[in-house]
Each structure stands twice: as structure tokens, then as C-alpha cells.
Design a protein around this motif. Structure first.
Motif, PDB file in Angstrom:
ATOM      1  N   LYS A   1       1.102  -1.044  -0.089  1.00  0.00           N
ATOM      2  CA  LYS A   1      -0.029  -0.124   0.034  1.00  0.00           C
ATOM      3  C   LYS A   1       1.004   1.179   0.197  1.00  0.00           C
ATOM      4  CE  LYS A   1      -3.688   2.358   2.253  1.00  0.00           C
ATOM      5  NZ  LYS A   1      -4.821   2.463   3.485  1.00  0.00           N
ATOM      6  N   GLU A   2       1.867   1.292   0.871  1.00  0.00           N
ATOM      7  CA  GLU A   2       2.656   2.580   1.052  1.00  0.00           C
ATOM      8  C   GLU A   2       3.534   2.538  -0.169  1.00  0.00           C
ATOM      9  OE1 GLU A   2       4.532   3.495   4.787  1.00  0.00           O
ATOM     10  OE2 GLU A   2       2.563   2.944   5.840  1.00  0.00           O
ATOM     11  N   LEU A   3       3.940   1.460  -0.889  1.00  0.00           N
ATOM     12  CA  LEU A   3       4.582   1.479  -2.228  1.00  0.00           C
ATOM     13  C   LEU A   3       3.570   2.142  -3.243  1.00  0.00           C
ATOM     14  CD1 LEU A   3       7.169   1.013  -3.841  1.00  0.00           C
ATOM     15  CD2 LEU A   3       6.070  -1.148  -4.409  1.00  0.00           C
ATOM     16  N   CYS A   4       2.526   2.211  -3.365  1.00  0.00           N
ATOM     17  CA  CYS A   4       1.319   2.564  -4.214  1.00  0.00           C
ATOM     18  C   CYS A   4       1.381   4.082  -4.008  1.00  0.00           C
ATOM     19  CB  CYS A   4       0.061   1.848  -4.046  1.00  0.00           C
ATOM     20  SG  CYS A   4      -0.459   0.529  -4.865  1.00  0.00           S
ATOM     21  N   GLU A   5       1.518   4.423  -2.508  1.00  0.00           N
ATOM     22  CA  GLU A   5       1.395   5.908  -2.189  1.00  0.00           C
ATOM     23  C   GLU A   5       2.728   6.446  -2.962  1.00  0.00           C
ATOM     24  OE1 GLU A   5       0.665   6.015   1.893  1.00  0.00           O
ATOM     25  OE2 GLU A   5      -1.511   5.246   1.443  1.00  0.00           O
ATOM     26  N   ILE A   6       3.784   6.096  -2.530  1.00  0.00           N
ATOM     27  CA  ILE A   6       5.171   6.496  -3.130  1.00  0.00           C
ATOM     28  C   ILE A   6       4.949   6.601  -4.705  1.00  0.00           C
ATOM     29  CG2 ILE A   6       7.710   6.273  -3.307  1.00  0.00           C
ATOM     30  CD1 ILE A   6       7.524   4.467  -0.498  1.00  0.00           C
ATOM     31  N   LEU A   7       4.506   5.740  -5.361  1.00  0.00           N
ATOM     32  CA  LEU A   7       4.460   5.729  -6.917  1.00  0.00           C
ATOM     33  C   LEU A   7       3.529   6.901  -7.419  1.00  0.00           C
ATOM     34  CD1 LEU A   7       4.517   1.981  -7.700  1.00  0.00           C
ATOM     35  CD2 LEU A   7       6.419   3.743  -7.515  1.00  0.00           C
ATOM     36  N   VAL A   8       2.295   7.045  -6.683  1.00  0.00           N
ATOM     37  CA  VAL A   8       1.290   8.087  -7.144  1.00  0.00           C
ATOM     38  C   VAL A   8       1.703   9.337  -6.945  1.00  0.00           C
ATOM     39  CG1 VAL A   8      -0.646   6.350  -7.027  1.00  0.00           C
ATOM     40  CG2 VAL A   8      -0.132   7.929  -5.174  1.00  0.00           C
ATOM     41  N   ASN A   9       2.801   9.488  -5.956  1.00  0.00           N
ATOM     42  CA  ASN A   9       3.027  11.069  -5.724  1.00  0.00           C
ATOM     43  C   ASN A   9       4.400  11.246  -6.339  1.00  0.00           C
ATOM     44  OD1 ASN A   9       1.220  12.200  -3.803  1.00  0.00           O
ATOM     45  ND2 ASN A   9       1.685  10.171  -2.465  1.00  0.00           N
ATOM     46  N   LEU A  10       5.074  10.545  -7.046  1.00  0.00           N
ATOM     47  CA  LEU A  10       6.195  10.798  -7.906  1.00  0.00           C
ATOM     48  C   LEU A  10       5.767  11.949  -9.023  1.00  0.00           C
ATOM     49  CD1 LEU A  10       7.850   7.237  -8.780  1.00  0.00           C
ATOM     50  CD2 LEU A  10       8.525   9.096  -7.202  1.00  0.00           C
ATOM     51  N   LYS A  11       6.840  12.825  -8.980  1.00  0.00           N
ATOM     52  CA  LYS A  11       6.590  14.030 -10.058  1.00  0.00           C
ATOM     53  C   LYS A  11       6.937  13.677 -11.483  1.00  0.00           C
ATOM     54  CE  LYS A  11       4.969  17.195  -6.954  1.00  0.00           C
ATOM     55  NZ  LYS A  11       3.993  16.483  -6.388  1.00  0.00           N
ATOM     56  N   ASP A  12       6.255  13.761 -12.572  1.00  0.00           N
ATOM     57  CA  ASP A  12       6.358  13.601 -13.819  1.00  0.00           C
ATOM     58  C   ASP A  12       6.959  12.392 -14.328  1.00  0.00           C
ATOM     59  OD1 ASP A  12       5.958  16.450 -13.921  1.00  0.00           O
ATOM     60  OD2 ASP A  12       8.056  16.982 -13.263  1.00  0.00           O
ATOM     61  N   ALA A  13       6.554  11.243 -13.459  1.00  0.00           N
ATOM     62  CA  ALA A  13       7.126  10.030 -13.856  1.00  0.00           C
ATOM     63  C   ALA A  13       6.162   9.166 -14.497  1.00  0.00           C
ATOM     64  CB  ALA A  13       7.585   9.122 -12.549  1.00  0.00           C
ATOM     65  N   ILE A  14       6.247   8.315 -15.530  1.00  0.00           N
ATOM     66  CA  ILE A  14       5.290   7.328 -16.172  1.00  0.00           C
ATOM     67  C   ILE A  14       5.727   6.156 -15.026  1.00  0.00           C
ATOM     68  CG2 ILE A  14       4.991   5.907 -18.183  1.00  0.00           C
ATOM     69  CD1 ILE A  14       6.295   8.087 -19.946  1.00  0.00           C
TER      70      ILE A  14
END
Length: 395
Positions: free
Chosen positions: A333-346
Motif C-alpha cells: 500500500k505505501e509503495l503505491c502511495e510513493i508511486l502515485v506521488n512521484l513527480k513527472d514519472a510514467i
């Protein structure tokens, strides 16, 4: 892309055979998740707008007995597709024969027909999944052109994809086109830094993927059950954790070849039983005897977050722990949160359990692309040729 897409075909007045992936989860004859049907709508609606007549078909479940046929009929799928398209979908409960041929012949532009589960043909010598040439030729005879939009079976050589494509002018639909754009683009032409995250149970399931991505990515982060085989290769104790003892030497050689690209967990959430309610604790280093690792720990999440900062392309396949158990879903879950908050990343999630996790946790709309095919996306990440795509007509 080098393959024809549905936009390259002449569709007006044509009978268009569409292989979809409607292998949806069912319970008591009801569809519990219609994401795969929804995913096919752009292609189907485009064909209808262009004046095509659609014959759509798919497999559903595993067919080994007559009882399997009763619970895996496509009829509920046809009914749901009818609701989503807002038009009648004629359902023919056969995979071949006069009734099907007559119904196809009667189709008018803008109409849709679905025939029965392609795997029903597997009861008689696995004709569908062994790509029986007579069956592929027969299905091809029902239409004028073929559109494959079933990425979930693109890694298989079946009568309903490769078999039909060998007889007709063919193209991929918008769904496969999107998969090729995102997954193919990430692996072949990533914007850098490119970080891959691999989880799941076994190293053996992902050897080819790990090796291919170590060649292509700037970093490869490892979590899930497969991490414990790498721990053992580092000389750590893993307690009762999932371990592929026969793959420890392989894990060692992968780490040696990785040259610092491979990033392993630094702490683990452990418990004495594979049970959501089992008391748990976080350990660094060795996992004590009698305990098993069930999730990555908080320091690993911080490490992974640091490695992901500034990433421009991220591919993730496989959960970080036993995400089906709420008490051991935190890492995923927290990995998901990190990923959705990455700036300008595909950010691309490669199907399977990691896709399920992102959807269940409510992050589906915040991810650049979630693949619809677990096995197909894994083989694509591995750099393999997918027969269902290779068989499509070149532009």
C-alpha cells in the motif's frame, strides 16, 4: 508501431472478428469485476462507429469437464456487454455450426454478436489452446478482418488469436496498442532514470524478467517472497520464510552481475504463523527461527522511496508482501502511495497481483498504465516475442 492497428483497417460494412479478453471473475453466475469488459469498449465502439459488424469472442475460466462448461458460459458477459454498449448483443451458445454461421450472415452494420467460450473447444483435444489449424481456419471464415484486443492471451499461440490471424487481414485493438506503447516503450526506450520494482513469491517465476531489467533499468528493487532467496544468497538466516533453496546460487550470480543495481529490503515484518491475526514484529538482518517474513519493513520503504526519487519511468510487477492480509499489506500500500506521488514519472504496473493490489487500494486512476495481462506483461518485460502480437499483419 510496426503492426497494423484497428485504425488501419477498412471496417465499413465488414464483419469484424474481435478477440477480446473477457476472462472476468465470476461468483454464482454473476460477474464480480467487469474491468476487462470495460477495457474493450474503445475498440468495439470505434468499429461500430465505422460501420463494422462485430463478432466478439473470448475464453472464460478453465474447461476440463462438462460441469466447467455450465459455470463458464459467456452468456452473463454478453448481457453485461449489452448494457455497457447500450445495444443488444446477440449471444449464440455455440463455438461453431449452422446456427452461428446463420446468425453471423444476418448481422447488419452496427450490430454485435458474441459466440460461446472459445475454450469449450478444449474438451475435444485442446483444439483452441493447441492452435488447431482447422479451428483457426473455421473461425477466420466467419469474418472479413480480425482485430486482436486480448493482451491477456497474447503470450499464447491459440486458434483464437494466431490461428485466425494467419488467414485474415488483422490488426491490434486500442487496448493492445496501449500495452505496446507503455510496456514496450518502458523496456525499449525508457525515459531515465528507469527503476523497476519486482515482487511476488518466487525468483524462478521472474528470472528472465530480473535479468532483462538489470540490463535495461538503472535500479531494480526487490520485495515480496522472492527477497528471502536473495537474503539466503547474502548469507542471512530466513527462518521459516518462503525460500527456493535450489535458486540460492542463481540469486548469488544475479547479485554479482547486477553491479550495485539490485536493491534488496533492509528490514522485514515477520510473524510465527501465516495468519493475518498473528502477532508481528520488524527485524533487520537475520529472520529468527520459527518466524517467517510476510512484508517489507518501514526502513525498506524509506530506502525504496529514496531510490525512486527523480525516476522518470517506473515498472512494478508483484506485491511487496502478503497483501491479501490487511496486516501485511502495508508495504504494498505505501509503495503505491510513493508511486502515485512521484513527480513527472510514467508509472506502469505489469498486471497480476500488483495490479489487483493497486485497484483494491483505490489507486487505479492515479497510475499511468495498469496492464490487463499478468503472464503476457511478464513475458513482455522479459523481452520475449508475444505470438498473439507477432501474428498480426505488418503495416
Amino acid at each position: 508501431m510496426a503492426k497494423k492497428t484497428v485504425e488501419d483497417l477498412q471496417l465499413d460494412g465488414k464483419t469484424v472478428l474481435v478477440r477480446a479478453d473477457f476472462n472476468v471473475p465470476m461468483k454464482d453466475g454473476k460477474i464480480t469485476n467487469d474491468n476487462r469488459i470495460q477495457a474493450a469498449l474503445p475498440t468495439l465502439n470505434y468499429i461500430l462507429e465505422k460501420g463494422g459488424k462485430i463478432v466478439v469472442f473470448s475464453h472464460l475460466g478453465r474447461i476440463k469437464t462438462e460441469e466447467d462448461k455450465a459455470k463458464n458460459t459467456m452468456k452473463p458477459v454478453a448481457e453485461r456487454l449489452s448494457e455497457l454498449l447500450n445495444k443488444e448483443v446477440t449471444f449464440i451458445p455455440q463455438t461453431r455450426g449452422e446456427a452461428l454461421e446463420h446468425a453471423v450472415a444476418q448481422l447488419q452494420p452496427g450490430e454485435v454478436l458474441m459466440f460461446e467460450n472459445t475454450r469449450f473447444e478444449d474438451l475435444d483435444g485442446k483444439k483452441e489452446s493447441k492452435n488447431d489449424p482447422e479451428l483457426g481456419k473455421y473461425w477466420a471464415s466467419l469474418g472479413d478482418v480480425f482485430v486482436n484486443d486480448a493482451f491477456g492471451t497474447a503470450h499464447r499461440e491459440h486458434a483464437s488469436n494466431v490461428g485466425i490471424a494467419s488467414h485474415l487481414d488483422s490488426a491490434v485493438g486500442f487496448l493492445i496498442q496501449k500495452e505496446i506503447k507503455f510496456i514496450g516503450g518502458a523496456v525499449d526506450h525508457p525515459e531515465r532514470p528507469f527503476v523497476a520494482i519486482l515482487g511476488g513469491a518466487k525468483v524462478s517465476d521472474k528470472i528472465g524478467v530480473i535479468e532483462n531489467l538489470l540490463d535495461k533499468a538503472d535500479k531494480v528493487l526487490i520485495g515480496g517472497g522472492m527477497a528471502y532467496t536473495f537474503f539466503k544468497a547474502q548469507g542471512k538466516e530466513v527462518g521459516n520464510s518462503l525460500l527456493e533453496a535450489d535458486k540460492v546460487d542463481l540469486a548469488k550470480s544475479i547479485m554479482e552481475k547486477a553491479g550495485g543495481k539490485l536493491v534488496l529490503p533492509v528490514d522485514t515484518v515477520v510473524a510465527q504463523a501465516f495468519d493475518n491475526d498473528a502477532p508481528s514484529k520488524v527485524v533487520s538482518g537475520d529472520i529468527p527461527e520459527g518466524f517467517e517474513g510476510l512484508d517489507i519493513g518501514p526502513e525498506t520503504l524509506k530506502l525504496f522511496e529514496k531510490e525512486l526519487q527523480g525516476a522518470k519511468t517506473v515498472v512494478w510487477n508483484g506485491p511487496m508482501g502478503v497483501f491479501e492480509m490487511p496486516n501485511f499489506a502495508k508495504g504494498t500500500k505505501e509503495l503505491c502511495e510513493i508511486l502515485v506521488n512521484l513527480k513527472d514519472a510514467i508509472v506502469i504496473i505489469g498486471g497480476g497481483d500488483s495490479a489487483t493490489a493497486a485497484q483494491q487500494l483505490g489507486y487505479e486512476d492515479q497510475i499511468s498504465h495498469i496492464s490487463t495481462g499478468g503472464g503476457a506483461s511478464l513475458e513482455y518485460l522479459e523481452g520475449k516475442v508475444l505470438p498473439g502480437i507477432a501474428a498480426i499483419s505488418d503495416k
